[in-house]
Design an enzyme around this catalytic site. Structure first.
Site, PDB file in Angstrom:
ATOM      1  N   GLY A   1      12.938  22.049  -3.660  1.00  0.00           N
ATOM      2  CA  GLY A   1      13.221  23.468  -3.469  1.00  0.00           C
ATOM      3  C   GLY A   1      11.970  24.301  -3.275  1.00  0.00           C
ATOM      4  O   GLY A   1      10.940  23.828  -2.805  1.00  0.00           O
TER       5      GLY A   1
ATOM      6  N   ASP B   1      21.611  17.009   2.359  1.00  0.00           N
ATOM      7  CA  ASP B   1      21.161  17.142   0.976  1.00  0.00           C
ATOM      8  C   ASP B   1      19.720  17.633   0.968  1.00  0.00           C
ATOM      9  O   ASP B   1      18.813  16.951   1.454  1.00  0.00           O
ATOM     10  CB  ASP B   1      21.263  15.804   0.245  1.00  0.00           C
ATOM     11  CG  ASP B   1      22.694  15.320   0.105  1.00  0.00           C
ATOM     12  OD1 ASP B   1      23.574  16.175  -0.122  1.00  0.00           O
ATOM     13  OD2 ASP B   1      22.926  14.106   0.227  1.00  0.00           O
ATOM     14  N   LEU B   2      19.477  18.807   0.411  1.00  0.00           N
ATOM     15  CA  LEU B   2      18.162  19.445   0.449  1.00  0.00           C
ATOM     16  C   LEU B   2      17.088  18.537  -0.145  1.00  0.00           C
ATOM     17  O   LEU B   2      17.199  18.103  -1.298  1.00  0.00           O
ATOM     18  CB  LEU B   2      18.204  20.778  -0.303  1.00  0.00           C
ATOM     19  CG  LEU B   2      16.878  21.551  -0.358  1.00  0.00           C
ATOM     20  CD1 LEU B   2      16.430  21.952   1.039  1.00  0.00           C
ATOM     21  CD2 LEU B   2      17.019  22.775  -1.268  1.00  0.00           C
ATOM     22  N   ASP B   3      16.062  18.249   0.665  1.00  0.00           N
ATOM     23  CA  ASP B   3      14.900  17.464   0.235  1.00  0.00           C
ATOM     24  C   ASP B   3      15.286  16.080  -0.288  1.00  0.00           C
ATOM     25  O   ASP B   3      14.611  15.513  -1.138  1.00  0.00           O
ATOM     26  CB  ASP B   3      14.098  18.210  -0.843  1.00  0.00           C
ATOM     27  CG  ASP B   3      13.560  19.536  -0.336  1.00  0.00           C
ATOM     28  OD1 ASP B   3      13.300  19.647   0.873  1.00  0.00           O
ATOM     29  OD2 ASP B   3      13.403  20.467  -1.151  1.00  0.00           O
ATOM     30  N   GLU B   4      16.382  15.531   0.228  1.00  0.00           N
ATOM     31  CA  GLU B   4      16.850  14.221  -0.229  1.00  0.00           C
ATOM     32  C   GLU B   4      16.869  13.184   0.891  1.00  0.00           C
ATOM     33  O   GLU B   4      17.312  12.052   0.681  1.00  0.00           O
ATOM     34  CB  GLU B   4      18.263  14.345  -0.818  1.00  0.00           C
ATOM     35  CG  GLU B   4      18.358  15.141  -2.103  1.00  0.00           C
ATOM     36  CD  GLU B   4      17.959  14.338  -3.327  1.00  0.00           C
ATOM     37  OE1 GLU B   4      17.670  13.143  -3.174  1.00  0.00           O
ATOM     38  OE2 GLU B   4      17.921  14.914  -4.426  1.00  0.00           O
TER      39      GLU B   4
END
Length: 286
Positions: free
Chosen positions: A202, A227-230
């Protein structure tokens, strides 16, 4: 004879894959220059990258692809075969922080990143980059708000199509792509996250790291997913720090890590060294 091609593939592991690939190339007058392979014993999948050229006869790439198709079907391969002389077309998205963009343009001009820049897109106007020389690369100012996010992403996607862009690079583009946009760009969009993932995801990761008193900071280049930063990680790097470093000093040190990590990830992708392996990647380095 110096004209080179590259074949990458993944498939369920079974005996005879390497033999089938090498035999096909030999029978079609090709000479293997470099071959790397990996067997993932956890998933039972096999991965391979082969660089080859004509040994004594020139065969068109289309003919090689057609002939190899039967082998690919037999082994249930996900594969591609490319002419190494064909440069990929790359679009660069950036917000205010321009250090990654500057580095990419420098490496492109010096030949370290062999690509064709199709466009530079920013949610900030051209005046924000007045000291940068974009040369003949078209610049597109596409502002975004919560209300206009859908229209802005549609405009970017249209630009991807009209410019025949093959790879989108988020060079510190500080906007979260929608699930729909992430799906469209699956496997074709690289992001640089200013943290050593999976930690400190984040916003403001360096400030998060400082608050936790970490002794190493890093950066991560990964493919974008919903999926954020995944997304699957391509490359990472770290640098040692101490309790004396302020959050601002961490940010400054982090810029250097971000530049080199993103550049390596881009080069690996452009040279067909990255193969997706579920939520991970197989990276065949030099």
């Amino acid at each position: 004879m110096s004209h080179q091609f590259v074949l990458t593939l993944s498939c369920p592991d079974r005996p005879g894959i390497v033999s089938a690939v090498s035999t096909f190339l030999a029978q079609n007058g090709q000479n293997i220059l470099d071959a790397q392979q990996f067997n993932d014993v956890e998933t039972g999948h096999f991965f391979m990258r082969v660089v080859f050229n004509a040994a004594d006869v020139n065969v068109e790439l289309a003919a090689l692809k057609t002939g190899f198709g039967a082998i690919a079907e037999r082994f249930k391969m996900d594969w591609q075969m490319r002419d190494r002389a064909t440069r990929r077309r790359v679009m660069l998205l950036v917000s205010k922080s321009d250090h990654c963009l500057v580095d990419i343009l420098y490496r492109w001009r010096t030949g370290d990143l062999d690509m064709i820049p199709t466009a530079i897109v920013s949610n900030h106007p051209r005046e924000a980059f007045k000291d940068l020389d974009f040369g003949d690369i078209p610049f597109h100012h596409m502002p975004i708000t919560k209300e206009t996010k859908r229209e802005q992403e549609e405009a970017i996607w249209d630009l991807v199509g009209t410019t025949e862009t093959e790879l989108v690079v988020l060079a510190r583009y500080m906007q979260i792509l929608s699930d729909e946009m992430s799906a469209k760009l699956s496997g074709k969009c690289i992001n640089i996250h200013h943290s050593f993932l999976p930690g400190f995801k984040g916003a403001r990761p360096y400030h998060q790291a400082h608050a936790r008193g970490v002794k190493l900071i890093g950066a991560t280049a990964h493919y974008v997913t919903s999926d954020l930063d995944e997304g699957p990680i391509i490359d990472q790097d770290v640098e040692r720090i101490s309790h004396r470093d302020t959050p601002e000093e961490l940010v400054a040190k982090g810029r250097d890590i971000e530049r080199r990590v993103l550049a390596r990830a881009m080069r690996y992708h452009l040279e067909d060294r990255v193969i997706l392996n579920g939520k991970k990647t197989v990276v065949f380095m030099n």
